[in-house]
Design an enzyme around this catalytic site. Structure first.
Site, PDB file in Angstrom:
ATOM      1  N   CYS A  37       0.939  -1.186   0.049  1.00  0.00           N
ATOM      2  CA  CYS A  37      -0.117   0.003  -0.075  1.00  0.00           C
ATOM      3  C   CYS A  37       0.915   1.509  -0.144  1.00  0.00           C
ATOM      4  O   CYS A  37       0.386   2.306  -0.153  1.00  0.00           O
ATOM      5  CB  CYS A  37      -0.882  -0.117   1.183  1.00  0.00           C
ATOM      6  SG  CYS A  37      -1.952  -1.325   1.466  1.00  0.00           S
TER       7      CYS A  37
ATOM      8  N   HIS B 268      -3.837   6.804   3.583  1.00  0.00           N
ATOM      9  CA  HIS B 268      -4.062   5.712   2.815  1.00  0.00           C
ATOM     10  C   HIS B 268      -5.618   5.000   3.217  1.00  0.00           C
ATOM     11  O   HIS B 268      -6.226   5.389   4.345  1.00  0.00           O
ATOM     12  CB  HIS B 268      -3.214   4.340   3.502  1.00  0.00           C
ATOM     13  CG  HIS B 268      -3.575   3.061   2.867  1.00  0.00           C
ATOM     14  ND1 HIS B 268      -3.806   2.817   1.486  1.00  0.00           N
ATOM     15  CD2 HIS B 268      -3.866   1.922   3.734  1.00  0.00           C
ATOM     16  CE1 HIS B 268      -4.211   1.601   1.301  1.00  0.00           C
ATOM     17  NE2 HIS B 268      -3.773   1.012   2.578  1.00  0.00           N
TER      18      HIS B 268
ATOM     19  N   ASN C 220     -10.176  -0.876   0.086  1.00  0.00           N
ATOM     20  CA  ASN C 220      -8.857  -0.685   0.114  1.00  0.00           C
ATOM     21  C   ASN C 220      -7.987  -1.233  -1.300  1.00  0.00           C
ATOM     22  O   ASN C 220      -8.226  -2.327  -1.405  1.00  0.00           O
ATOM     23  CB  ASN C 220      -8.361  -1.570   1.261  1.00  0.00           C
ATOM     24  CG  ASN C 220      -6.497  -1.518   1.549  1.00  0.00           C
ATOM     25  OD1 ASN C 220      -5.997  -1.130   0.594  1.00  0.00           O
ATOM     26  ND2 ASN C 220      -6.285  -2.012   2.568  1.00  0.00           N
TER      27      ASN C 220
END
Ligand code: UT7
Length: 333
Positions: A119, A260, A290
């Site tokens: 990520c 994020h 996500n």
């Protein structure tokens, strides 16, 4: 204060993103695994996510996002010098997904390679590209975060399958003119002692795919969510504070924080610890879930196009992921 090592200031000249059309809702997931719409929404903040079709490979989504970013930046494929793709879901183990994108774009002069930092990959790519441009080695770069996480999701594991989605985001970086904004400060970190918290255990040399293990869910994402949560909050707070301080900013002078997009509770905790009001924190997690390396890139594109900040504003990007890895950037837009 701009980092002292910067020879040429580097700005973000354009952004773009691409999301598959197919939507998978929490209600649909509740029909597949033992979960509920309410659990997913209250524990994560996610309402739905996008799922790529068979033809929507990582490079396909990334190419669309890249074209939009290049158009936004006014940069042609002929002019492009560098392509860095952050992904944990490459089209093929080799060659790099960046090579397919170079071909799709017809950017034959560009050097192209992938990086793997989960990520955090898009901000790792930003720091690498920024350094390569500021040193004079390249005039411009296309950085991309792109993921087809649906291809590495265990659709029988309720603790992970409700979290992830597919998509791509891109940005064009180039030398900034005197009257333009710039990337003011960047930070990255890694803790390899915590590799076990979030991983795809199989498919590499440690556990190659064999006929015997192919059905053991070794090739999908495994996560100890509660542990990851704790580290995510601490590391993102520290990384964001570092770039805020190095850039000479204060909470009041930040127009937008883009964190994020993994869990709304993590985002709220970060906003709280940085003392930035929630209305200045960008969230699109409810729509996409996500999307790993793509998440911050998609969010940056949506935030800038939606007017969440304007030219001259200060923004802070901060990410966290498997590795464990984390990164942040302070940018004058
Ligand atoms: O992108 C990389 C970084 N990733 C992250 O930052 C993710 C960080 N972690 C998280 O976002 C959260 O930890 C999760 C959303 C993954 C999980 O939320 P949680 O509040 O930490 O739940 P938990 O794992 O502690 O589980 C609580 C309960 C458990 O049941 P028991 O043991 O209390 O009976 C789980 O089995 O919730 C259960 N559970 C579910 N229940 C309904 C786990 N998943 C589900 C589900 N539906 N989908």
């Amino acid at each position: 204060m701009i980092e002292l090592t910067t020879a040429f200031p580097v700005c973000i000249a354009g952004t773009g993103s691409y999301l598959p059309e197919k939507i998978l809702t929490n209600a649909e997931l509740a029909l597949r695994v033992d979960t509920s719409e309410e659990w997913i929404l209250t524990r994560t903040g996610i309402r739905e996510r996008r799922i790529a079709g068979a033809d929507e490979t990582t490079s396909h989504m990334a190419t669309h996002a890249a074209r939009r970013a290049m158009e936004n930046a006014g940069l042609t494929a002929d002019e492009l010098e560098l392509i860095i793709v952050a992904t944990i879901t490459p089209d093929t183990p080799t060659p790099a997904t960046a090579c397919y994108i170079q071909q799709n774009l017809g950017a034959s002069r560009a050097v192209a390679f992938d990086i793997s930092a989960a990520c955090s990959g898009f901000l790792y790519a930003m720091k690498i590209a920024k350094r390569l441009i500021s040193s004079g080695a390249f005039k411009n770069a296309l950085i991309i975060g792109a993921e087809k996480l649906s291809s590495v999701t265990n659709w029988e594991d309720r603790s992970t399958c409700v979290l992830f989605g597919d998509g791509a985001g891109a940005a064009v970086l180039r030398v900034a003119a005197a009257d333009e904004g710039a990337i003011l400060a960047t930070e990255m970190g890694t803790d390899g002692n915590l590799t076990h918290l979030l991983k795809i255990p199989g498919g590499g040399t440690a556990c190659p795919i064999t006929a015997a293990n192919v059905n053991d869910h070794l090739f999908t994402l495994n996560m100890l969510g509660r542990e990851v949560f704790k580290h995510a909050v601490n590391r993102m707070k520290e990384a964001a504070e570092k770039v805020i301080e190095r850039a000479g900013l204060t909470a009041d002078s930040i127009a937008c924080v883009i964190p994020h997009q993994a869990n709304l509770r993590i985002i709220d905790a970060i906003a709280d610890r940085l003392a930035v009001p929630n209305e200045r924190v960008f969230v699109n997690l409810h729509k996409y879930g996500n999307t790993s390396a793509a998440a911050i890139a998609i969010a940056l594109d949506e935030a800038s196009r939606s007017g969440a900040f304007k030219r001259g504003d200060n923004i802070v990007l901060v990410v966290f992921g498997a590795g464990l890895t984390w990164a942040a950037a302070a940018i004058r837009w």
